[in-house]
Design a protein around this motif. Structure first.
Motif, PDB file in Angstrom:
ATOM      1  N   LEU A  59       0.834  -1.198   0.000  1.00 54.99           N
ATOM      2  CA  LEU A  59       0.000   0.000   0.000  1.00 54.99           C
ATOM      3  C   LEU A  59       0.873   1.253   0.000  1.00 54.99           C
ATOM      4  O   LEU A  59       0.622   2.214  -0.737  1.00 54.99           O
ATOM      5  CB  LEU A  59      -0.925  -0.009   1.218  1.00 54.99           C
ATOM      6  N   PHE A  60       1.926   1.226   0.804  1.00 53.21           N
ATOM      7  CA  PHE A  60       2.812   2.376   0.880  1.00 53.21           C
ATOM      8  C   PHE A  60       3.495   2.622  -0.462  1.00 53.21           C
ATOM      9  O   PHE A  60       3.611   3.778  -0.903  1.00 53.21           O
ATOM     10  CB  PHE A  60       3.882   2.162   1.956  1.00 53.21           C
ATOM     11  N   GLN A  61       3.971   1.577  -1.124  1.00 48.20           N
ATOM     12  CA  GLN A  61       4.643   1.730  -2.408  1.00 48.20           C
ATOM     13  C   GLN A  61       3.714   2.353  -3.447  1.00 48.20           C
ATOM     14  O   GLN A  61       4.127   3.213  -4.237  1.00 48.20           O
ATOM     15  CB  GLN A  61       5.147   0.368  -2.906  1.00 48.20           C
ATOM     16  N   ILE A  62       2.448   1.928  -3.440  1.00 50.20           N
ATOM     17  CA  ILE A  62       1.473   2.474  -4.393  1.00 50.20           C
ATOM     18  C   ILE A  62       1.204   3.944  -4.099  1.00 50.20           C
ATOM     19  O   ILE A  62       1.223   4.792  -4.998  1.00 50.20           O
ATOM     20  CB  ILE A  62       0.155   1.661  -4.346  1.00 50.20           C
ATOM     21  N   VAL A  63       0.950   4.244  -2.827  1.00 51.69           N
ATOM     22  CA  VAL A  63       0.659   5.624  -2.434  1.00 51.69           C
ATOM     23  C   VAL A  63       1.873   6.519  -2.701  1.00 51.69           C
ATOM     24  O   VAL A  63       1.751   7.634  -3.221  1.00 51.69           O
ATOM     25  CB  VAL A  63       0.260   5.694  -0.943  1.00 51.69           C
ATOM     26  N   MET A  64       3.060   6.022  -2.357  1.00 45.94           N
ATOM     27  CA  MET A  64       4.274   6.805  -2.529  1.00 45.94           C
ATOM     28  C   MET A  64       4.516   7.107  -4.009  1.00 45.94           C
ATOM     29  O   MET A  64       4.873   8.234  -4.377  1.00 45.94           O
ATOM     30  CB  MET A  64       5.464   6.036  -1.956  1.00 45.94           C
ATOM     31  N   ALA A  65       4.332   6.112  -4.866  1.00 48.51           N
ATOM     32  CA  ALA A  65       4.537   6.308  -6.308  1.00 48.51           C
ATOM     33  C   ALA A  65       3.577   7.365  -6.843  1.00 48.51           C
ATOM     34  O   ALA A  65       3.971   8.232  -7.643  1.00 48.51           O
ATOM     35  CB  ALA A  65       4.331   4.988  -7.049  1.00 48.51           C
ATOM     36  N   GLU A  66       2.337   7.326  -6.403  1.00 41.61           N
ATOM     37  CA  GLU A  66       1.346   8.307  -6.856  1.00 41.61           C
ATOM     38  C   GLU A  66       1.695   9.706  -6.367  1.00 41.61           C
ATOM     39  O   GLU A  66       1.546  10.692  -7.095  1.00 41.61           O
ATOM     40  CB  GLU A  66      -0.055   7.916  -6.385  1.00 41.61           C
ATOM     41  N   ARG A  67       2.171   9.801  -5.124  1.00 39.43           N
ATOM     42  CA  ARG A  67       2.505  11.110  -4.555  1.00 39.43           C
ATOM     43  C   ARG A  67       3.756  11.698  -5.226  1.00 39.43           C
ATOM     44  O   ARG A  67       3.831  12.898  -5.460  1.00 39.43           O
ATOM     45  CB  ARG A  67       2.710  11.002  -3.041  1.00 39.43           C
ATOM     46  N   ILE A  68       4.733  10.851  -5.539  1.00 36.75           N
ATOM     47  CA  ILE A  68       5.924  11.331  -6.245  1.00 36.75           C
ATOM     48  C   ILE A  68       5.525  11.845  -7.622  1.00 36.75           C
ATOM     49  O   ILE A  68       5.990  12.905  -8.066  1.00 36.75           O
ATOM     50  CB  ILE A  68       6.978  10.214  -6.364  1.00 36.75           C
ATOM     51  N   ASP A  69       4.669  11.083  -8.304  1.00 38.22           N
ATOM     52  CA  ASP A  69       4.218  11.512  -9.625  1.00 38.22           C
ATOM     53  C   ASP A  69       3.491  12.848  -9.545  1.00 38.22           C
ATOM     54  O   ASP A  69       3.653  13.708 -10.418  1.00 38.22           O
ATOM     55  CB  ASP A  69       3.295  10.452 -10.238  1.00 38.22           C
ATOM     56  N   LYS A  70       2.695  13.019  -8.502  1.00 36.59           N
ATOM     57  CA  LYS A  70       1.942  14.264  -8.366  1.00 36.59           C
ATOM     58  C   LYS A  70       2.857  15.427  -8.021  1.00 36.59           C
ATOM     59  O   LYS A  70       2.713  16.537  -8.557  1.00 36.59           O
ATOM     60  CB  LYS A  70       0.858  14.114  -7.292  1.00 36.59           C
ATOM     61  N   LEU A  71       3.824  15.187  -7.134  1.00 35.16           N
ATOM     62  CA  LEU A  71       4.698  16.260  -6.683  1.00 35.16           C
ATOM     63  C   LEU A  71       5.677  16.700  -7.760  1.00 35.16           C
ATOM     64  O   LEU A  71       5.943  17.885  -7.931  1.00 35.16           O
ATOM     65  CB  LEU A  71       5.468  15.823  -5.429  1.00 35.16           C
ATOM     66  N   GLU A 103      -3.870  22.702  -3.316  1.00 34.87           N
ATOM     67  CA  GLU A 103      -4.877  21.645  -3.215  1.00 34.87           C
ATOM     68  C   GLU A 103      -4.372  20.443  -2.420  1.00 34.87           C
ATOM     69  O   GLU A 103      -5.168  19.655  -1.907  1.00 34.87           O
ATOM     70  CB  GLU A 103      -5.296  21.191  -4.623  1.00 34.87           C
ATOM     71  N   ASN A 104      -3.046  20.292  -2.320  1.00 32.53           N
ATOM     72  CA  ASN A 104      -2.447  19.143  -1.612  1.00 32.53           C
ATOM     73  C   ASN A 104      -1.338  19.634  -0.684  1.00 32.53           C
ATOM     74  O   ASN A 104      -0.161  19.299  -0.875  1.00 32.53           O
ATOM     75  CB  ASN A 104      -1.874  18.141  -2.622  1.00 32.53           C
ATOM     76  N   PRO A 105      -1.668  20.422   0.332  1.00 32.80           N
ATOM     77  CA  PRO A 105      -0.641  21.072   1.161  1.00 32.80           C
ATOM     78  C   PRO A 105       0.256  20.123   1.943  1.00 32.80           C
ATOM     79  O   PRO A 105       1.390  20.486   2.282  1.00 32.80           O
ATOM     80  CB  PRO A 105      -1.461  21.959   2.106  1.00 32.80           C
ATOM     81  N   ASP A 106      -0.215  18.918   2.245  1.00 34.99           N
ATOM     82  CA  ASP A 106       0.606  17.962   3.002  1.00 34.99           C
ATOM     83  C   ASP A 106       1.517  17.126   2.114  1.00 34.99           C
ATOM     84  O   ASP A 106       2.337  16.355   2.611  1.00 34.99           O
ATOM     85  CB  ASP A 106      -0.286  17.023   3.820  1.00 34.99           C
ATOM     86  N   LEU A 107       1.357  17.264   0.822  1.00 39.14           N
ATOM     87  CA  LEU A 107       2.095  16.417  -0.119  1.00 39.14           C
ATOM     88  C   LEU A 107       3.610  16.523   0.014  1.00 39.14           C
ATOM     89  O   LEU A 107       4.292  15.491   0.097  1.00 39.14           O
ATOM     90  CB  LEU A 107       1.655  16.755  -1.548  1.00 39.14           C
ATOM     91  N   PRO A 108       4.196  17.725   0.062  1.00 39.25           N
ATOM     92  CA  PRO A 108       5.661  17.798   0.153  1.00 39.25           C
ATOM     93  C   PRO A 108       6.224  17.146   1.403  1.00 39.25           C
ATOM     94  O   PRO A 108       7.244  16.460   1.346  1.00 39.25           O
ATOM     95  CB  PRO A 108       5.941  19.313   0.155  1.00 39.25           C
TER      96      PRO A 108
END
Length: 203
Positions: A59-71, A103-108
């Motif tokens: 789950l972490f790998q999936i979420v992390m990959a999506e967040r890196i792509d977004k950031l 829109e995603n302030p916690d992302l960084p």
């Protein structure tokens, strides 16, 4: 019809779990987060979470990959756009980043805190070396300022966009309320490109 509804439900549940995981991982970090915490945040039982995602690591790998792509994904199309000037790229990068981070302030905080534990995840996924050496942006920069290390230039650009969101918990009480902080970020859409253009013109 029933299959379509089930697929829609599955997608909705998966997204709900991933959003909950992002919140929990951001608050607690990977090491301290438990799948039970994520299930509670998503409002589902643990068995359902395990049905969709077999382990916390997956789950972490999936979420992390999506967040890196977004950031960092907002950079790729801008850096390689042959139809825009260097100055236009500075404006587009800044506007895209600030809009996305509002829109995603916690992302960084989520991405940068976890990337310290696995730096290869960012460099491999984002192909940072390729962007630094082969992008249209860097070629334009070198044509304009061959004496300027593009790495320094990009660090300054990204730092000025990212830092206000990383440091928001400290800075916002000084600035005022949420609306005042948002207005400050809107002002940076014009200020950051202007500051970066000053660097370009110093040579």
């Amino acid at each position: 019809m029933a299959k379509a509804k089930k697929a829609e439900l599955d997608l909705s549940t998966e997204e709900k779990i991933k959003e909950a995981a992002s919140i929990v991982f951001t608050k607690k970090g990977y090491g301290n987060a438990r799948t039970r915490d994520i299930a509670e945040e998503a409002g589902i039982n643990l068995a359902l979470l395990n049905y969709y995602f077999r382990s916390k690591e997956k789950l972490f790998q999936i979420v992390m990959a999506e967040r890196i792509d977004k950031l960092f994904g907002v950079l790729t199309p801008v850096l390689n756009d042959e139809s825009t000037t260097l100055e236009e790229k500075l404006e587009k990068i800044t506007e895209s980043y600030i809009n996305m981070l509002l829109e995603n302030p916690d992302l960084p905080i989520f991405v940068l805190s976890e990337i310290r534990n696995n730096p290869d995840q960012l460099s491999n996924r984002f192909q940072a070396r390729k962007h630094l050496t082969e992008s249209v942006f860097v070629k334009q920069l070198m044509a304009r300022r061959s004496d300027l290390n593009p790495f320094h230039f990009l660090m300054n650009l990204l730092g000025m966009n990212l830092f206000p969101f990383v440091a928001k918990p400290v800075l916002q009480p000084i600035v005022g309320n949420e609306e005042m902080y948002r207005q400050l970020m809107e002002q940076r859409k014009k200020l950051v490109p202007a500051w970066m253009k000053l660097i370009l013109d110093q040579g």
